[in-house]
Scaffold this active site. Structure first.
Site, short mmCIF file in Angstrom:
data_model
loop_
_atom_site.label_atom_id
_atom_site.label_comp_id
_atom_site.label_asym_id
_atom_site.label_seq_id
_atom_site.Cartn_x
_atom_site.Cartn_y
_atom_site.Cartn_z
N LYS A 34 1.01 -1.47 0.10
CA LYS A 34 -0.02 0.05 0.02
C LYS A 34 0.80 1.25 0.14
CE LYS A 34 -2.58 1.50 3.80
NZ LYS A 34 -2.29 2.93 4.05
N ASP A 61 -3.53 4.54 -1.82
CA ASP A 61 -4.21 4.61 -0.89
C ASP A 61 -4.16 6.23 -0.60
OD1 ASP A 61 -5.73 5.13 1.74
OD2 ASP A 61 -4.01 4.52 2.90
N LEU A 62 -4.92 7.08 -1.57
CA LEU A 62 -4.96 8.46 -1.28
C LEU A 62 -6.18 8.89 -0.98
CD1 LEU A 62 -2.72 9.29 -4.57
CD2 LEU A 62 -1.97 9.12 -2.19
N LYS A 63 -7.27 7.88 -0.58
CA LYS A 63 -8.42 8.48 0.18
C LYS A 63 -8.90 9.83 -0.57
CE LYS A 63 -7.30 6.37 4.68
NZ LYS A 63 -5.93 6.05 4.61
N PHE A 64 -9.34 9.77 -1.64
CA PHE A 64 -9.71 11.04 -2.51
C PHE A 64 -11.27 11.34 -1.72
CE2 PHE A 64 -7.41 9.04 -6.21
CZ PHE A 64 -6.37 9.80 -5.97
N HIS A 65 -11.32 12.70 -1.80
CA HIS A 65 -12.41 13.42 -1.15
C HIS A 65 -12.72 14.76 -1.73
CE1 HIS A 65 -14.92 14.13 2.91
NE2 HIS A 65 -15.65 14.57 1.78
N ASP A 66 -13.47 15.00 -2.69
CA ASP A 66 -13.54 16.13 -3.28
C ASP A 66 -15.01 16.28 -4.12
OD1 ASP A 66 -12.94 18.82 -4.49
OD2 ASP A 66 -10.67 18.25 -4.26
N ILE A 67 -15.09 17.20 -4.97
CA ILE A 67 -16.46 17.15 -5.67
C ILE A 67 -16.33 16.38 -6.88
CG2 ILE A 67 -16.49 19.85 -5.43
CD1 ILE A 67 -15.65 20.28 -8.24
N THR A 120 -10.03 3.96 11.29
CA THR A 120 -9.73 3.07 12.43
C THR A 120 -9.23 3.91 13.70
OG1 THR A 120 -7.78 2.24 11.54
CG2 THR A 120 -9.61 0.97 11.09
N ARG A 181 -3.52 -6.10 14.48
CA ARG A 181 -2.45 -6.19 15.24
C ARG A 181 -2.16 -7.57 15.62
NH1 ARG A 181 -1.06 -2.17 13.49
NH2 ARG A 181 -0.56 -0.12 14.35
N GLY A 210 0.84 -2.45 8.81
CA GLY A 210 2.01 -1.60 8.67
C GLY A 210 3.25 -1.83 9.57
O1 LIG Z 1 -7.28 3.35 4.26
C1 LIG Z 1 -6.33 2.89 5.07
O2 LIG Z 1 -5.29 2.41 4.69
C2 LIG Z 1 -6.52 3.25 6.59
C3 LIG Z 1 -7.81 3.41 6.94
C4 LIG Z 1 -8.03 3.39 8.11
O3 LIG Z 1 -9.19 3.72 8.65
N1 LIG Z 1 -7.00 3.28 9.13
C5 LIG Z 1 -5.57 2.98 8.61
O4 LIG Z 1 -4.70 2.91 9.88
N2 LIG Z 1 -5.44 3.06 7.46
C6 LIG Z 1 -4.19 3.04 6.93
O5 LIG Z 1 -3.70 1.47 7.39
C7 LIG Z 1 -2.32 1.54 7.74
C8 LIG Z 1 -2.08 1.07 9.08
O6 LIG Z 1 -0.57 0.86 9.56
P1 LIG Z 1 -0.26 0.52 10.94
O7 LIG Z 1 -1.07 1.07 11.86
O8 LIG Z 1 1.17 0.72 11.06
O9 LIG Z 1 -0.57 -1.27 10.95
C9 LIG Z 1 -1.92 2.96 7.66
O10 LIG Z 1 -1.06 3.18 6.29
C10 LIG Z 1 -3.28 3.79 7.51
O11 LIG Z 1 -2.83 5.00 6.67
#
Ligand SMILES: O=C(O)c1cc(=O)[nH]c(=O)n1[C@@H]1O[C@H](COP(=O)(O)O)[C@@H](O)[C@H]1O
Length: 237
Positions: A34, A61-67, A120, A181, A210
């Site tokens: 990712k 994963d750029l989570k776009f949010h716009d018009i 999250t 986790r 991550g």
């Molecule tokens: O869209 C995501 O990937 C994302 C959404 C979300 O609600 N929570 C979330 O933690 N993430 C991504 O998931 C990854 C979690 O990483 P770790 O917490 O290091 O395992 C990060 O890159 C966050 O940007």
């Protein structure tokens, strides 16, 4: 050959070099990667090309949010780079998501398009502060239904909501769950967390992991330990 693994490793790095260093320690037959906002903002499309060249499928994963028009263009630009998955924020609404869906379909682009429900890192009290009176679980369900009705292939949600979404949105609707986790890791800044085994049992289709992997001394050993926690992982993703 696409991987059958449900694991997506988050490459949250501040430079292309650091990201590629980690990618070179991982195996594209055992995970996807990712690429998020920090890395992409610093390195641009070069990181996508470099990771594709190493055989990885990429979730951008750029989570776009716009018009709607702006998001449709951004999603098209991402898909044209050949990424496996791209995402938008479901709270951008039906017209925004539908515009993104239609753009990909009209251009014949097969990239998976999913929507983020509730991050999250947020709990019900955090939602109240931004004017959302629903519980986190109810808000996730509401946004997931809207995402499905707007043509999304799935959602990003916490694994804690995955089983409810499986019941409401079906098995095929992708449930990509961060906040994973493994038993050997700490929660850190994540709030709604779950172990890999519990997340898969709850209906997650893909697990975003991550720091438990990228900050491990031996990333592939950490990944293997997570695989061992996934007795129910099914091939085919
Ligand atoms: O869209 C995501 O990937 C994302 C959404 C979300 O609600 N929570 C979330 O933690 N993430 C991504 O998931 C990854 C979690 O990483 P770790 O917490 O290091 O395992 C990060 O890159 C966050 O940007």
């Amino acid at each position: 050959m696409p991987t059958a693994s449900p694991l997506i490793i988050a490459l949250d790095y501040a430079s292309l070099d650091a990201a590629l260093c980690m990618a070179d320690r991982l195996d594209p037959s055992r995970c996807r990667l990712k690429v998020g906002k920090e890395l992409f903002t610093r390195s641009g499309p070069d990181v996508i090309d470099a990771l594709h060249g190493r055989g990885f499928e990429i979730f951008l994963d750029l989570k776009f949010h716009d018009i709607p028009n702006t998001v449709a263009g951004a999603v098209q630009a991402a898909a044209e780079q050949g990424v496996w998955m791209v995402n938008v924020h479901a709270s951008g609404g039906r017209r925004m998501m539908t515009a993104a869906r239609e753009r990909l379909d009209n251009q014949g682009l097969a990239t998976h398009l999913i929507a983020v429900t509730v991050l999250t890192s947020m709990e019900t009290a955090d939602l109240a502060e931004v004017g959302v009176e629903a519980s986190a679980a109810d808000q996730v369900e509401r946004l997931a239904a809207l995402a499905r009705d707007s043509g999304m292939d799935g959602v990003v949600c916490s694994a804690q909501e995955a089983s409810r979404l499986r019941a409401h949105c079906g098995e095929d609707f992708l449930k990509v769950t961060p906040g994973i986790r493994p038993s050997f890791a700490v929660a850190g800044d994540q709030r709604r967390v779950m172990t890999p085994a519990d997340a898969m049992a709850a209906g997650s289709t893909h697990l975003v992991v991550g720091r438990p992997v990228t900050q491990a001394e031996e990333p592939m050993a950490a990944l293997a330990a997570i695989e061992r926690e996934l007795p129910g992982a099914e091939p085919g993703y």
